[in-house]
Structure formats: structure tokens, C-alpha cells
Design a protein around this motif. Structure first.
Motif, PDB file in Angstrom:
ATOM      1  N   ARG A  28       0.842  -1.194   0.000  1.00  0.00           N
ATOM      2  CA  ARG A  28       0.000   0.000   0.000  1.00  0.00           C
ATOM      3  C   ARG A  28       0.876   1.242   0.000  1.00  0.00           C
TER       4      ARG A  28
ATOM      5  N   MET B 126      -5.192   5.019  -1.225  1.00  0.00           N
ATOM      6  CA  MET B 126      -4.647   4.125  -0.204  1.00  0.00           C
ATOM      7  C   MET B 126      -5.423   2.814  -0.123  1.00  0.00           C
TER       8      MET B 126
ATOM      9  N   ARG C 277      -5.363  -1.355  -4.292  1.00  0.00           N
ATOM     10  CA  ARG C 277      -4.072  -2.080  -4.256  1.00  0.00           C
ATOM     11  C   ARG C 277      -3.551  -2.288  -5.639  1.00  0.00           C
TER      12      ARG C 277
END
Length: 80
Positions: free
Chosen positions: A4, A77, A80
């Protein structure tokens, strides 16, 4: 599995995307906002962290509210 992005990396990515959408250079955003080109560059590369003051300073120049800016950072965030 890809890691991340950090908050600073996500902010940098969002900042660069919004700046490009406006067709602005780092220099123009730095000058318009009073933040300076070097600071904008460091933010976009995730080398500097943005304070809440910075969010409120940059958001109007990017055409979004501070809360929209945070929402976009959260989306980066979460992906992925």
C-alpha cells in the motif's frame, strides 16, 4: 503483492493528478498557492508530508475542497 502507498505517496499521486487535470506545471501551482515549486515537487514525490494547513492551502487551487482531497487520498490508499 504490491504494498500500500504511504499517506505521503498517496497525497503526492493525487496532487499530481489534480495538477495535471488543470494543465498546470509544478511551478504554476507553487506560485498560485504560495507553496513554491520545490515544495510541490517534494510533495508529489512523497518526500515531504502535507500538513492540514497545506491541504487547505492547495485544495482551492486544485479545484477541490479539502475534504474531497482527503477522500481521493483515502481512495488511493484503499486501492491495491
Amino acid at each position: 503483492m504490491a504494498r500500500r502507498p504511504t499517506v505521503d505517496e498517496a497525497f503526492g499521486r493525487v496532487l499530481a493528478e489534480l495538477r495535471h487535470e488543470r494543465g498546470w506545471s509544478q511551478e504554476r501551482l507553487g506560485n498560485e498557492s504560495g507553496a513554491g515549486r520545490t515544495f510541490v515537487s517534494e510533495l508529489e514525490r512523497g518526500k515531504r508530508g502535507a500538513s492540514i494547513k497545506t491541504l487547505f492551502r492547495l485544495a482551492p487551487h486544485l479545484g477541490v475542497s479539502p475534504s474531497e482531497l482527503v477522500h481521493r487520498i483515502e481512495a488511493v490508499m484503499a486501492a491495491r
